[in-house]
Design a protein around this motif. Structure first.
Motif, short mmCIF file in Angstrom:
data_model
loop_
_atom_site.label_atom_id
_atom_site.label_comp_id
_atom_site.label_asym_id
_atom_site.label_seq_id
_atom_site.Cartn_x
_atom_site.Cartn_y
_atom_site.Cartn_z
N PRO A 1 50.80 -28.51 38.53
CA PRO A 1 50.99 -30.19 38.41
C PRO A 1 49.74 -30.70 39.28
O PRO A 1 49.52 -30.09 40.33
N VAL A 2 49.59 -31.74 38.56
CA VAL A 2 48.27 -32.61 39.40
C VAL A 2 48.94 -33.86 39.56
O VAL A 2 49.24 -34.83 38.66
N ARG A 3 48.65 -34.58 40.73
CA ARG A 3 48.81 -36.08 41.08
C ARG A 3 47.77 -36.79 40.17
O ARG A 3 46.31 -36.86 40.79
N LEU A 4 47.82 -37.79 39.26
CA LEU A 4 46.96 -38.25 38.70
C LEU A 4 46.23 -39.58 39.23
O LEU A 4 47.12 -39.84 40.14
N ALA A 5 45.10 -40.00 39.03
CA ALA A 5 44.38 -41.06 39.53
C ALA A 5 44.81 -42.04 38.47
O ALA A 5 44.19 -41.97 37.27
N CYS A 6 45.28 -43.48 38.78
CA CYS A 6 45.37 -44.46 37.94
C CYS A 6 44.62 -45.65 38.07
O CYS A 6 44.52 -45.91 39.34
N GLU B 1 45.99 -49.73 37.00
CA GLU B 1 47.27 -50.23 36.89
C GLU B 1 47.13 -51.52 36.12
O GLU B 1 47.96 -52.11 35.56
N CYS C 1 45.84 -43.38 33.46
CA CYS C 1 45.93 -42.15 34.48
C CYS C 1 45.19 -41.14 33.81
O CYS C 1 45.55 -40.68 32.83
N HIS D 1 43.04 -37.22 35.24
CA HIS D 1 42.87 -36.26 36.27
C HIS D 1 42.15 -36.66 37.50
O HIS D 1 41.01 -37.43 37.13
N PRO D 2 42.07 -36.37 38.67
CA PRO D 2 41.26 -37.03 39.84
C PRO D 2 39.97 -36.61 39.63
O PRO D 2 39.12 -37.31 40.00
N ARG E 1 38.10 -39.46 37.35
CA ARG E 1 38.52 -40.98 37.63
C ARG E 1 37.63 -41.86 37.46
O ARG E 1 37.83 -43.04 37.15
N ARG F 1 46.57 -35.67 29.52
CA ARG F 1 47.42 -34.37 29.43
C ARG F 1 46.67 -33.27 29.24
O ARG F 1 45.59 -33.42 28.74
#
Length: 441
Positions: free
Chosen positions: A258-263, A265, A271, A273-274, A277, A307
């Protein structure tokens, strides 16, 4: 003591081998640089680039070590005059050669690390990856030097370099667990996957175990001491255990994670993948017009999420899932929008559409492109005269037919016809004064 001092001076003079450091560093930098993903700072791929560089750097280091051993064979008689152990000179040579190789590999690591940090890096560096590459490189040095000591012939240098290169070249990445043996052949790490630290640990232990076994075997052969057999057997057992771990990995060095995405707003939530970005502004600009035109329909979305490639691109629940190239090749934002457009179509129904021209007409509007030529020019002209708000209202009514590629000319005729632009109405004429009986005066 004078002979011992002469031998020590000769050993120290061999520090000129450090001149090989720039050569090894240059080869390693070029090899690792070519393995990096352009424009992306992903630590996992940086570690893979460092490990893969040993596949070329190792044979060169082995050849240099064998050449050193062959060149210094004439000094053996001087070593025999000293009270030192017969293995001391070889161990000092190995220490010097291994230090030179490690120094060169450190230079390669610094260059790759700086290049990664200059990007918008993502993930985490793996110290075990650096250790695995260093241990593999030192193993090549030991193999080359001991081969040159055992067979002090110029042909040994060529044979060592060729055999170590073949060992690396004949094991392409991803084929089997054999490709994970040092020097490892690793595939590029795709986004949303990470390296397995257990594989890096097993590679490090395997290389260090083989190195220790070879050195101990040489010391036992030169000194004729059987006591070294015990640690040599232990080193082989550790090596076998590490090999069993690599075999149990199934030939894969990566696992999904799992990856914490860069978003970003606003005005949508986009969002990625970091490591990607930098793609957020272009994706926001490309998807916002499409999201605006789809508002109020079952295909509306207010969130765009990248994804993994293993998952389908879909539009559901207000979220559009897309895939992106790891390298962000030109046109990636256009391809992302087209993925969303393909997600809006019913795959089975659109396999044989009634009239593909009508859907192409609507697609061109959704994508903000010029209308394509179709056979029904009257419908195309009528659709082109509608305002943006009228087209959006029409799409809300006929979205089901659009999605199933079942649009027909009647769908456009039955839609709300565009109203002409509001023209100023003529002011009413002033009423004439009338008499009491209602007649004009």
């Amino acid at each position: 003591m004078s002979e011992l001092g002469r031998v020590l001076r000769l050993d120290a003079r061999r520090a000129a081998l450090l001149l090989a450091v720039p050569l090894l560093a240059g080869i390693g930098i070029v090899t690792a640089w070519r393995s990096l993903v352009p424009g992306v700072g992903y630590w996992d791929n940086s570690v893979v680039a460092l490990i893969n560089s040993v596949r070329l750097l190792g044979p060169v280091a082995a050849g240099l070590a064998a050449w050193t051993a062959v060149r210094e064979r004439g000094l053996n008689y001087l070593r025999d005059l000293s009270p030192r152990s017969p293995a001391t000179g070889a161990l000092l040579d190995l220490l010097l050669l291994a230090g030179a190789a490690a120094l060169a590999y450190g230079a390669v690591t610094v260059v790759v690390t700086v290049e990664t940090m200059l990007r918008q890096e993502a993930g985490h560096p793996y110290p075990l990856g650096l250790l695995a590459g260093t241990a593999s490189l030192v193993l090549h040095v030991v193999i080359g030097y001991l081969a040159g000591r055992a067979v002090p012939r110029p042909a040994t240098v060529v044979a060592v370099a060729a055999l170590t290169w073949l060992w690396a070249a004949l094991r392409p990445p991803g084929t089997s667990w054999w490709s994970l043996l040092p020097p490892a052949a690793l595939d590029r790490v795709e986004l949303f996957t990470v390296l397995r630290t257990s594989v890096l640990a097993d590679q490090t232990v395997w290389a260090m175990g083989v190195t220790a076994a070879l050195v101990l075997a040489y010391v036992g052969w030169v000194t004729r001491r059987r006591a070294v057999a015990v640690p040599m057997v232990l080193a082989l057992l550790v090596t076998g255990n590490a090999m069993a771990g690599l075999q149990g990995s199934g030939g894969s060095a990566v696992v999904p994670a799992p990856v914490r995405l860069a978003c970003r707003e606003w005005p949508l939530t986009v969002c990625v993948h970091p490591a990607l970005r930098s793609a957020l502004p272009a994706l926001m600009a490309a998807t916002t017009p499409l999201a605006t035109r789809l508002s109020g329909t079952p295909g509306e979305f207010n969130r765009v999420v990248q994804r993994p490639a293993t998952e389908p691109a879909t539009v559901a629940g207000g979220t559009a899932s897309i895939h992106l190239d790891d390298e962000l090749s030109p046109g990636y934002e256009v391809r992302a929008v087209r993925q969303i457009m393909r997600s809006l179509a019913d795959t089975q129904a659109c396999a044989s559409p009634r009239n593909p021209g009508y859907r192409a007409l609507v697609d061109a509007w959704l994508l903000g492109r010029a209308a394509p030529p179709i056979t029904d020019m009257r419908t195309a002209r009528r659709f082109g005269q509608w305002t943006e708000e009228q087209r959006r209202g029409w799409l809300r009514t006929h979205y089901a037919d659009y999605r199933s590629c079942a649009l027909a000319a009647r769908d456009f005729r039955l839609s709300v016809t565009p109203r002409p632009a509001d023209a100023p109405r003529p002011s009413p004429r002033p009423l004439k004064p009338r008499r009491a009986d209602g007649l004009p005066k």
